[in-house]
Design an enzyme around this catalytic site. Structure first.
Site, PDB file in Angstrom:
ATOM      1  N   LYS A  81       7.760  26.318 -76.287  1.00  0.00           N
ATOM      2  CA  LYS A  81       8.958  25.496 -76.199  1.00  0.00           C
ATOM      3  C   LYS A  81      10.213  26.353 -76.015  1.00  0.00           C
ATOM      4  CE  LYS A  81       9.820  24.848 -81.184  1.00  0.00           C
ATOM      5  NZ  LYS A  81      11.176  25.387 -81.253  1.00  0.00           N
ATOM      6  N   ASP A  82      10.092  27.666 -76.211  1.00  0.00           N
ATOM      7  CA  ASP A  82      11.228  28.570 -76.004  1.00  0.00           C
ATOM      8  C   ASP A  82      11.218  29.219 -74.627  1.00  0.00           C
ATOM      9  OD1 ASP A  82      12.170  28.109 -78.571  1.00  0.00           O
ATOM     10  OD2 ASP A  82      11.045  29.779 -79.431  1.00  0.00           O
ATOM     11  N   THR A 125      20.193  20.558 -87.409  1.00  0.00           N
ATOM     12  CA  THR A 125      19.364  20.926 -86.265  1.00  0.00           C
ATOM     13  C   THR A 125      20.294  21.292 -85.126  1.00  0.00           C
ATOM     14  OG1 THR A 125      17.710  20.239 -84.640  1.00  0.00           O
ATOM     15  CG2 THR A 125      19.184  18.539 -85.452  1.00  0.00           C
ATOM     16  N   SER A 127      18.874  21.459 -82.014  1.00  0.00           N
ATOM     17  CA  SER A 127      18.149  20.926 -80.869  1.00  0.00           C
ATOM     18  C   SER A 127      18.802  19.625 -80.418  1.00  0.00           C
ATOM     19  CB  SER A 127      16.687  20.679 -81.250  1.00  0.00           C
ATOM     20  OG  SER A 127      16.079  19.746 -80.392  1.00  0.00           O
ATOM     21  N   ARG A 129      17.506  17.560 -78.404  1.00  0.00           N
ATOM     22  CA  ARG A 129      16.441  16.555 -78.468  1.00  0.00           C
ATOM     23  C   ARG A 129      16.392  15.928 -79.854  1.00  0.00           C
ATOM     24  NH1 ARG A 129      11.548  16.608 -80.810  1.00  0.00           N
ATOM     25  NH2 ARG A 129      11.789  18.811 -81.325  1.00  0.00           N
ATOM     26  N   ARG A 130      16.351  16.762 -80.880  1.00  0.00           N
ATOM     27  CA  ARG A 130      16.267  16.233 -82.241  1.00  0.00           C
ATOM     28  C   ARG A 130      17.530  15.457 -82.595  1.00  0.00           C
ATOM     29  NH1 ARG A 130      13.758  21.854 -84.251  1.00  0.00           N
ATOM     30  NH2 ARG A 130      11.538  21.359 -84.014  1.00  0.00           N
ATOM     31  N   ARG A 147      21.281  27.207 -86.732  1.00  0.00           N
ATOM     32  CA  ARG A 147      20.649  28.266 -85.954  1.00  0.00           C
ATOM     33  C   ARG A 147      20.016  29.289 -86.892  1.00  0.00           C
ATOM     34  NH1 ARG A 147      22.133  30.184 -81.205  1.00  0.00           N
ATOM     35  NH2 ARG A 147      20.204  31.343 -81.496  1.00  0.00           N
ATOM     36  N   ARG A 153      17.149  29.381 -91.792  1.00  0.00           N
ATOM     37  CA  ARG A 153      17.416  27.939 -91.850  1.00  0.00           C
ATOM     38  C   ARG A 153      17.075  27.379 -93.229  1.00  0.00           C
ATOM     39  NH1 ARG A 153      16.021  25.571 -85.798  1.00  0.00           N
ATOM     40  NH2 ARG A 153      16.643  27.433 -84.668  1.00  0.00           N
ATOM     41  N   CYS A 240      17.580  23.645 -72.827  1.00  0.00           N
ATOM     42  CA  CYS A 240      18.046  23.234 -74.144  1.00  0.00           C
ATOM     43  C   CYS A 240      19.384  22.510 -74.061  1.00  0.00           C
ATOM     44  CB  CYS A 240      18.144  24.432 -75.075  1.00  0.00           C
ATOM     45  SG  CYS A 240      19.239  25.700 -74.467  1.00  0.00           S
TER      46      CYS A 240
END
Length: 305
Positions: A81-82, A125, A127, A129-130, A147, A153, A240
């Site tokens: 995913k990265d 988060t 992200s 998406r999240r 981050r 985190r 991203c």
């Protein structure tokens, strides 16, 4: 095959090192020697801004690719995913390993589930998406950037900066941090990112010897599923900086691929969701399914970059 002595380029976070050591052990099981070359990437260094504002996911892989290009390393291990959807010329994905849990995990010291969190609670988060998926579930939440590596985190959560955070379940499980997971979101609630939970091995495209070696380590169904997911993102111009989810689930030999798209300029706008299924027998048919789902997203109003 003759025994090889290989060097694995890896980021130096705890999770990245676990992933590299996992591949190192697989190679040793096959009779090969492997050493690790730890590296710090720009993505690891820049922690005060979201990835979407500083260059995207490629910041986590560029230094590792340079090591491959110069011959300092033979392979690099990535969380898929990265990895950008298009690899630079001269590089190739040699294998995708058997996938870990692709779901998102809810982590909190105070609340067992997202449903238990009070109005206005701070959830961490970075992200996109999240963010849009969480907003769709709970528009009253205060979503704040988060981050750093997994331990960073978790420390920010433990310091009281957040009421809860959302992390990839796979990373927590690989680091034997199962106890930090309060709840695993089902994929209907939080659709995963393309490639989430899967490890990919990157090599130089001219290393046919390694292509043959890693073929024996690849998990065909995982590779086909993430190929379909990544095709959705590639066709949408995804990175991203685009709130995009894509996840494939097997039903026998049929891959059911779902996707969700949000508008980063209108994060409160309704999500565009779509899905399609197909018999997937190779990477080409997986890619075709992903392209089909991307076209369905666009037909439903999602904007291609």
């Amino acid at each position: 095959m003759t025994s090889l002595s290989l060097t694995i380029a890896t980021r130096e976070s705890q999770l990245a090192l676990w992933q590299a050591r996992h591949v190192q052990q697989l190679l040793q099981n096959l009779g090969h020697q492997a050493s690790l070359l730890g590296m710090t990437t720009r993505g690891d260094q820049i922690l005060d801004r979201t990835l979407s504002k500083v260059g995207g996911k490629g910041l986590f892989v560029k230094e590792l690719e340079t090591a491959l290009e110069t011959g300092a390393a033979d392979l690099a291990v990535h969380s898929l995913k990265d990895v950008p959807m298009e690899l630079p010329e001269g590089f190739a994905l040699a294998a995708v390993l058997e996938r870990e849990d692709p779901r998102d995990a809810w982590v909190s010291n105070r609340y067992a589930r997202l449903d238990d969190v009070p109005q206005g609670a701070v959830v961490g988060t970075s992200s996109l998406r999240r963010q849009v998926l969480l907003k769709a579930l709970r528009p009253d939440l205060d979503i704040q950037p988060l981050r750093g590596n997994v331990n960073t985190r978790l420390r920010k959560l433990d310091d009281g900066q957040y009421d809860g955070i959302v992390l990839a379940a796979a990373g927590l499980k690989r680091l034997d941090m199962h106890d930090r997971i309060r709840h695993e979101f089902d994929t209907d609630t939080m659709l995963p990112a393309a490639g989430q939970g899967a490890l990919g091995i990157e090599i130089r495209a001219d290393r046919q010897d390694l292509m043959a070696l890693f073929a024996s380590m690849a998990d065909a169904r995982s590779w086909r599923a993430v190929t379909a997911e990544r095709a959705v993102s590639r066709c949408m111009g995804g990175s991203c900086s685009m709130p995009l989810a894509a996840h494939g689930q097997w039903q026998g030999d049929t891959l059911h691929l779902r996707a969700a798209w949000g508008d980063e300029l209108q994060p409160d706008a309704p999500l565009v969701r779509t899905a399609a299924s197909a018999q997937v027998t190779d990477l080409a048919s997986a890619d075709a399914l992903g392209q089909q789902v991307a076209q369905l997203l666009q037909a439903a109003g999602a904007k291609q970059r």
